[in-house]
Scaffold this motif. Structure first.
Motif, PDB file in Angstrom:
ATOM      1  N   LEU A 126      -6.401  15.152 -34.348  1.00 20.81           N
ATOM      2  CA  LEU A 126      -4.999  15.204 -34.034  1.00 20.81           C
ATOM      3  C   LEU A 126      -4.450  15.322 -35.479  1.00 20.81           C
ATOM      4  O   LEU A 126      -5.007  15.329 -36.393  1.00 20.81           O
ATOM      5  N   VAL A 127      -3.219  15.948 -35.382  1.00 23.20           N
ATOM      6  CA  VAL A 127      -2.281  16.006 -36.784  1.00 23.20           C
ATOM      7  C   VAL A 127      -2.407  14.499 -37.148  1.00 23.20           C
ATOM      8  O   VAL A 127      -2.033  13.530 -36.605  1.00 23.20           O
ATOM      9  N   PRO A 128      -2.848  14.157 -38.635  1.00 24.20           N
ATOM     10  CA  PRO A 128      -2.943  12.793 -38.941  1.00 24.20           C
ATOM     11  C   PRO A 128      -1.462  12.617 -39.556  1.00 24.20           C
ATOM     12  O   PRO A 128      -0.895  13.342 -40.303  1.00 24.20           O
ATOM     13  N   VAL A 129      -1.296  11.052 -39.463  1.00 21.69           N
ATOM     14  CA  VAL A 129      -0.013  10.656 -40.237  1.00 21.69           C
ATOM     15  C   VAL A 129      -0.342   9.151 -40.723  1.00 21.69           C
ATOM     16  O   VAL A 129      -1.143   8.549 -40.149  1.00 21.69           O
ATOM     17  N   LEU A 130       0.294   8.928 -42.010  1.00 21.85           N
ATOM     18  CA  LEU A 130       0.113   7.555 -42.612  1.00 21.85           C
ATOM     19  C   LEU A 130       1.533   6.929 -42.535  1.00 21.85           C
ATOM     20  O   LEU A 130       2.360   7.435 -43.224  1.00 21.85           O
ATOM     21  N   PHE A 131       1.343   5.726 -42.259  1.00 25.67           N
ATOM     22  CA  PHE A 131       2.630   4.868 -42.355  1.00 25.67           C
ATOM     23  C   PHE A 131       2.254   3.586 -42.678  1.00 25.67           C
ATOM     24  O   PHE A 131       1.332   3.077 -42.801  1.00 25.67           O
ATOM     25  N   SER A 132       3.484   2.853 -43.125  1.00 25.83           N
ATOM     26  CA  SER A 132       3.429   1.465 -44.009  1.00 25.83           C
ATOM     27  C   SER A 132       3.080   0.467 -43.196  1.00 25.83           C
ATOM     28  O   SER A 132       2.143  -0.459 -43.371  1.00 25.83           O
ATOM     29  N   ASP A 133       3.421   0.310 -41.785  1.00 26.18           N
ATOM     30  CA  ASP A 133       3.278  -0.856 -40.969  1.00 26.18           C
ATOM     31  C   ASP A 133       3.492  -2.102 -41.502  1.00 26.18           C
ATOM     32  O   ASP A 133       2.985  -3.215 -41.320  1.00 26.18           O
ATOM     33  N   LEU A 134       4.614  -2.118 -42.471  1.00 26.95           N
ATOM     34  CA  LEU A 134       5.100  -3.260 -43.142  1.00 26.95           C
ATOM     35  C   LEU A 134       5.973  -4.106 -42.087  1.00 26.95           C
ATOM     36  O   LEU A 134       6.763  -3.750 -41.430  1.00 26.95           O
ATOM     37  N   ARG A 135       5.988  -5.297 -42.762  1.00 23.54           N
ATOM     38  CA  ARG A 135       6.846  -6.448 -42.111  1.00 23.54           C
ATOM     39  C   ARG A 135       7.833  -6.720 -43.201  1.00 23.54           C
ATOM     40  O   ARG A 135       7.668  -7.107 -44.129  1.00 23.54           O
ATOM     41  N   PHE A 136       9.065  -6.457 -43.085  1.00 20.83           N
ATOM     42  CA  PHE A 136      10.024  -6.514 -44.016  1.00 20.83           C
ATOM     43  C   PHE A 136      10.840  -7.887 -44.054  1.00 20.83           C
ATOM     44  O   PHE A 136      11.774  -8.230 -43.362  1.00 20.83           O
ATOM     45  N   LYS A 137      10.022  -8.831 -44.937  1.00 22.90           N
ATOM     46  CA  LYS A 137      10.462 -10.100 -45.213  1.00 22.90           C
ATOM     47  C   LYS A 137      10.610 -10.321 -46.636  1.00 22.90           C
ATOM     48  O   LYS A 137      10.538  -9.546 -47.573  1.00 22.90           O
ATOM     49  N   GLU A 138      11.836 -11.349 -47.140  1.00 24.44           N
ATOM     50  CA  GLU A 138      12.125 -11.482 -48.250  1.00 24.44           C
ATOM     51  C   GLU A 138      11.051 -11.605 -49.309  1.00 24.44           C
ATOM     52  O   GLU A 138      10.938 -11.264 -50.568  1.00 24.44           O
ATOM     53  N   GLU A 139      10.065 -12.475 -48.926  1.00 29.89           N
ATOM     54  CA  GLU A 139       8.761 -12.642 -49.972  1.00 29.89           C
ATOM     55  C   GLU A 139       7.862 -11.501 -49.845  1.00 29.89           C
ATOM     56  O   GLU A 139       6.823 -11.299 -51.040  1.00 29.89           O
ATOM     57  N   LEU A 140       8.140 -10.361 -49.139  1.00 26.88           N
ATOM     58  CA  LEU A 140       7.265  -8.976 -49.432  1.00 26.88           C
ATOM     59  C   LEU A 140       7.391  -8.718 -51.123  1.00 26.88           C
ATOM     60  O   LEU A 140       8.516  -8.367 -51.497  1.00 26.88           O
ATOM     61  N   GLU A 141       6.457  -8.527 -51.891  1.00 24.23           N
ATOM     62  CA  GLU A 141       6.420  -8.089 -53.020  1.00 24.23           C
ATOM     63  C   GLU A 141       5.886  -6.702 -53.636  1.00 24.23           C
ATOM     64  O   GLU A 141       6.461  -6.201 -54.407  1.00 24.23           O
ATOM     65  N   GLN A 142       5.226  -6.213 -52.816  1.00 28.90           N
ATOM     66  CA  GLN A 142       4.575  -4.847 -53.018  1.00 28.90           C
ATOM     67  C   GLN A 142       4.826  -3.986 -51.717  1.00 28.90           C
ATOM     68  O   GLN A 142       4.576  -4.395 -50.497  1.00 28.90           O
ATOM     69  N   PHE A 143       5.197  -2.806 -52.077  1.00 26.97           N
ATOM     70  CA  PHE A 143       5.427  -1.655 -50.918  1.00 26.97           C
ATOM     71  C   PHE A 143       4.142  -1.072 -50.572  1.00 26.97           C
ATOM     72  O   PHE A 143       3.518  -0.473 -51.588  1.00 26.97           O
ATOM     73  N   SER A 144       3.815  -0.506 -49.455  1.00 27.30           N
ATOM     74  CA  SER A 144       2.750   0.272 -49.114  1.00 27.30           C
ATOM     75  C   SER A 144       2.818   1.660 -49.687  1.00 27.30           C
ATOM     76  O   SER A 144       4.207   2.186 -49.438  1.00 27.30           O
ATOM     77  N   PRO A 145       2.065   2.300 -50.328  1.00 29.10           N
ATOM     78  CA  PRO A 145       2.115   3.679 -50.654  1.00 29.10           C
ATOM     79  C   PRO A 145       1.848   4.633 -49.383  1.00 29.10           C
ATOM     80  O   PRO A 145       1.842   5.837 -49.534  1.00 29.10           O
ATOM     81  N   ARG A 146       1.626   4.011 -48.158  1.00 33.47           N
ATOM     82  CA  ARG A 146       1.548   4.882 -47.100  1.00 33.47           C
ATOM     83  C   ARG A 146       2.551   5.611 -46.263  1.00 33.47           C
ATOM     84  O   ARG A 146       3.316   4.615 -45.368  1.00 33.47           O
ATOM     85  N   GLN A 147       2.896   6.677 -46.570  1.00 36.22           N
ATOM     86  CA  GLN A 147       4.029   7.360 -45.937  1.00 36.22           C
ATOM     87  C   GLN A 147       3.655   8.756 -45.487  1.00 36.22           C
ATOM     88  O   GLN A 147       2.357   9.214 -46.116  1.00 36.22           O
ATOM     89  N   THR A 148       4.195   9.577 -44.966  1.00 39.78           N
ATOM     90  CA  THR A 148       3.947  10.965 -44.663  1.00 39.78           C
ATOM     91  C   THR A 148       4.953  11.661 -44.937  1.00 39.78           C
ATOM     92  O   THR A 148       6.394  11.587 -44.641  1.00 39.78           O
ATOM     93  N   PHE A 149       4.648  12.985 -45.677  1.00 31.89           N
ATOM     94  CA  PHE A 149       5.570  14.059 -46.004  1.00 31.89           C
ATOM     95  C   PHE A 149       5.571  15.265 -44.882  1.00 31.89           C
ATOM     96  O   PHE A 149       4.353  15.504 -44.443  1.00 31.89           O
ATOM     97  N   VAL A 150       6.619  15.505 -44.443  1.00 32.44           N
ATOM     98  CA  VAL A 150       6.787  16.756 -43.414  1.00 32.44           C
ATOM     99  C   VAL A 150       7.593  17.907 -43.896  1.00 32.44           C
ATOM    100  O   VAL A 150       8.594  17.467 -44.688  1.00 32.44           O
ATOM    101  N   ASP A 151       7.299  19.252 -43.971  1.00 31.36           N
ATOM    102  CA  ASP A 151       7.722  20.383 -44.277  1.00 31.36           C
ATOM    103  C   ASP A 151       8.858  20.682 -43.446  1.00 31.36           C
ATOM    104  O   ASP A 151       8.676  21.744 -42.535  1.00 31.36           O
ATOM    105  N   THR A 152       9.859  20.140 -43.619  1.00 29.97           N
ATOM    106  CA  THR A 152      11.399  20.161 -42.825  1.00 29.97           C
ATOM    107  C   THR A 152      12.498  20.060 -43.895  1.00 29.97           C
ATOM    108  O   THR A 152      12.688  19.485 -44.850  1.00 29.97           O
ATOM    109  N   ASP A 153      13.798  20.850 -43.433  1.00 27.93           N
ATOM    110  CA  ASP A 153      14.707  20.772 -44.333  1.00 27.93           C
ATOM    111  C   ASP A 153      15.565  19.612 -43.845  1.00 27.93           C
ATOM    112  O   ASP A 153      16.600  19.196 -44.426  1.00 27.93           O
ATOM    113  N   ASP A 154      15.432  18.885 -42.829  1.00 26.66           N
ATOM    114  CA  ASP A 154      16.272  17.972 -42.177  1.00 26.66           C
ATOM    115  C   ASP A 154      15.604  17.045 -41.433  1.00 26.66           C
ATOM    116  O   ASP A 154      14.355  17.038 -41.263  1.00 26.66           O
TER     117      ASP A 154
END
Length: 209
Positions: free
Chosen positions: A165-193
């Motif tokens: 399949l077309v692979p994607v990477l996402f953060s799967d983060l829980r957004f809480k105040e004590e979160l100190e480090q952000f995951s580097p797992r995101q995906t870039f897509v070639d689109t203008d919008d």
């Protein structure tokens, strides 16, 4: 080129450790990492009021979604944002069927609840636990947009493997105040919008991911 994260948690479910959502931390994440588009995908539930609040606070595209326990695996189901109340009602049916940590719905129930699945983005856990089986992927193949993996190494393998399949990477983060480090797992897509249609079309093409 747009940077997307379509796997974000803002509410603790029975599948999560307890946490309190922090809007300021989500804003910090979006700003610091220059995210262009996100989806809110809590486990087996969708909170319409919270979604509307998040959408009003962020100056980027925000899609409504849900992470569903499906056949002992996980599936991200993401909507365009049209007919939000209808989407919330459908997600409430999923919540009612997943009352235990071991609960899950079947593919038949998924189709009965959501109807025309081609209206959505369907992204199964692919090379990520708990994995959606090949049998379920084959059954839903006409509707699946991409497969979520856990690492850049697995992403590269799937991109180069014609049968994957077309692979994607996402953060799967829980957004809480004590979160100190952000995951580097995101995906870039070639689109203008970052319209739903543009994102969906991009995810169907490995050359654009």
């Amino acid at each position: 080129m747009k940077k997307i994260d379509l796997h974000i948690h803002t509410i603790a479910s029975i599948n999560d450790s307890a946490f309190e959502f922090s809007m300021s931390k989500l804003k910090e994440y979006v700003t610091q990492l220059s995210i262009d588009c996100i989806a809110i995908t809590n486990h087996n539930l969708f909170d319409l009021d919270q979604f509307n609040e998040i959408k009003s606070e962020l100056d980027i595209s925000v899609f409504p979604g849900i992470e569903i326990d499906l056949e002992k695996g996980h599936l991200l189901l993401i909507s365009s944002g049209d007919s939000l109340e209808e989407f919330a009602d459908k997600c409430a049916q999923v919540k009612a069927l997943n009352t235990e940590t071991t609960s899950y719905i079947t593919t038949r129930q998924l189709k009965e609840i959501y109807g025309e699945l081609n209206r959505y983005l369907l992204i199964p856990h692919y090379d990520k636990r708990p994995v959606i089986t090949k049998e379920v992927i084959n059954e839903l193949s006409d509707f699946i947009s991409a497969g979520e993996v856990t690492s850049a190494k697995k992403f590269k393998f799937c991109v180069n493997d014609k049968s994957s399949l077309v692979p994607v990477l996402f953060s799967d983060l829980r957004f809480k105040e004590e979160l100190e480090q952000f995951s580097p797992r995101q995906t870039f897509v070639d689109t203008d919008d970052t319209s739903f249609r543009a994102i969906k079309l991009s995810l169907l093409d490995k050359s654009k991911v």
